[in-house]
Structure formats: C-alpha cells, structure tokens
Enzyme design. Structure first.
Site, PDB file in Angstrom:
ATOM      1  N   ASP A   1      -2.594   1.605   0.289  1.00  0.00           N
ATOM      2  CA  ASP A   1      -3.837   0.965   0.718  1.00  0.00           C
ATOM      3  C   ASP A   1      -3.577   0.114   1.960  1.00  0.00           C
ATOM      4  O   ASP A   1      -2.441  -0.295   2.207  1.00  0.00           O
ATOM      5  CB  ASP A   1      -4.382   0.054  -0.385  1.00  0.00           C
TER       6      ASP A   1
HETATM    7  N1  URA Z   1      -1.715   1.826  -6.036  1.00  0.00           N
HETATM    8  C1  URA Z   1      -2.655   1.072  -5.427  1.00  0.00           C
HETATM    9  O1  URA Z   1      -3.557   0.574  -6.057  1.00  0.00           O
HETATM   10  N2  URA Z   1      -2.545   0.902  -4.100  1.00  0.00           N
HETATM   11  C2  URA Z   1      -1.543   1.403  -3.360  1.00  0.00           C
HETATM   12  O2  URA Z   1      -1.503   1.189  -2.151  1.00  0.00           O
HETATM   13  C3  URA Z   1      -0.576   2.180  -4.015  1.00  0.00           C
HETATM   14  C4  URA Z   1      -0.687   2.381  -5.355  1.00  0.00           C
END
Ligand code: URA
Length: 233
Positions: free
Chosen positions: A104
């Site tokens: 993310d």
């Molecule tokens: N899980 C999440 O919620 N975000 C990420 O960036 C990676 C795994």
C-alpha cells in the site's frame, strides 16, 4: 543467441541507435573482435562483450531490493503520484521492471523489482507457499485469541476467506504477521476485523529474502547471486 543491439539496449545504458554508432566506430568487441553489425547474433552467457574495453555486465534479468518508503505507489507509472519506478535511475527505469506484488502507499519495507516474470509469478502464487512477513503496530491490545483467529484462517466481513496466517505478538500493540497470499489490504483488513486497526506496516521479508537493514527508505540495491538463488529455490 540474441541480437547484439537487443542485449546492449536491455542493459539500459545504450539505445539501439547508439549501438549502431558504437558498432560503426569499432568500439564494441565480441570475443576480442570488433562487432560486425548491430544485428549480429551473440550469446551473452558464453561470449565476452565489451564497450570501450569494459565488460557490459549483461544479466538476463535484473533483480532489485527496494526499501519502499511510505508515500510512494507500488506501480510502474502514474500520472500524478510518485511510483517506486521513479526512485530508480533512468538506466534501470528502461529495463521493464515491475514490483513483485504491491505494498500500500503508506506501507514501507521490502519490495522486489524484477523483469523476471516467471519468478514474480512463483513468489506471488499462494500455491508456492512463500511466506511474507510484516511488522505491524496497531491501535488496540493484541491477545492470544487474535493469534488463534489468524491460525484458523479468518473469513472477513465481505466474505473474503483468508488462508491460515501467523500472528506473533511482540508487545501489547506490535506483532509479526506472516501471510502466504497477498490480497488487497490483507494485513490491515485482518487486523481491523479483530478490532485493532493498523497504524504502521512494514514488510520485512519474502521467502528467505530479508530486507537489508543498511538500506534506508527510498534506497535500493541489486540482489546478490546468492539471494537470487534463494528466491529461485
Ligand atoms: N497488507 C496490507 O494491508 N497492506 C500492504 O501493503 C501489504 C499487506
């Protein structure tokens, strides 16, 4: 065997037009002899190719480890926002690299970038059971019942079924989360479903590959041959 201009332009250091000129100027040697033409077929694994006397250091694929900083998209390009590709120098940007899975925008940590599509597929497919380990800090107090729920395989509010996952509590609001899949916002959704929303998330490892602690957020390096072999296993 591949065309000489294809090999040289794949390094990202010369365009095909530049290769044409270098050949004309006799500056490219193949096994010690001036290259005959940009179309000349060469085997980069078996032949020595130099430009101005220096080995071109050709590798069929490129594998980079990036310490992804928060605030950058795990994408190849975006009209408005900075992407992880923007963190690389031009010559690497031209090599057709893609991130191996997404983190993310606000997640930090280990992100691999490669143009080896087969390896990308194997690392991401749940069938191959590659552990991805995340450090998470949450708003709330983690309890053994959270670990049990993770281990049992959670079903989220929207019906998403998660594979059994690891939750190792490090402190009241800190844990290591181990997943073998990578569904959208998965760590955040699993912890939110336990009533403990994520405040900070960082990926520490993927399979046997650990984030290099010497890399500051935004920095990257090439994987060593040993690290590539670890991932190929
Ligand atoms: N899980 C999440 O919620 N975000 C990420 O960036 C990676 C795994």
């Amino acid at each position: 065997m591949e065309r000489l201009d294809k090999i040289l332009s794949a390094t990202g250091r010369w365009s095909r037009r530049e290769v044409k000129l270098l050949v004309k100027q006799g500056r490219i040697l193949v096994d010690g002899r001036p290259a005959a033409a940009p179309e000349q077929k060469v085997d980069p694994a078996a032949m020595e190719i130099t430009v101005d006397g220096a080995d071109i250091g050709y590798r069929r694929f490129t594998y980079l480890m990036l310490h992804k900083p928060a605030g950058v998209l795990s994408a190849v390009e975006d009209k408005r926002q900075q992407t992880v590709l923007d963190l690389l120098p031009q010559e690497l940007q031209r090599q057709g690299l893609s991130p191996v899975g997404r983190l993310d925008k606000d997640t930090e940590g280990l992100l691999l970038l490669t143009n080896d599509g087969d390896l990308t597929h194997r690392l991401l497919s749940p069938r191959y059971h590659v552990d991805k380990v995340y450090y998470a800090r949450v708003d709330g107090r983690l309890e053994p019942s959270d670990c049990q729920a993770f281990a049992a395989g959670m079903t989220l509010g929207d019906g998403l079924k998660c594979m059994p996952a690891g939750l190792e509590i490090l402190g009241p609001d800190e844990a290591l989360v181990t997943l073998q899949e990578g569904k959208f916002h998965q760590v955040k959704r699993m912890l939110a479903a336990r009533g403990k929303p994520v405040l900070y998330l960082k990926r520490l490892s993927m399979g046997d590959l650990q984030l290099d602690e010497d890399l500051q957020p935004g920095e990257f390096r090439h994987l060593t041959a040993e690290e590539v072999a670890l991932l190929q296993r």
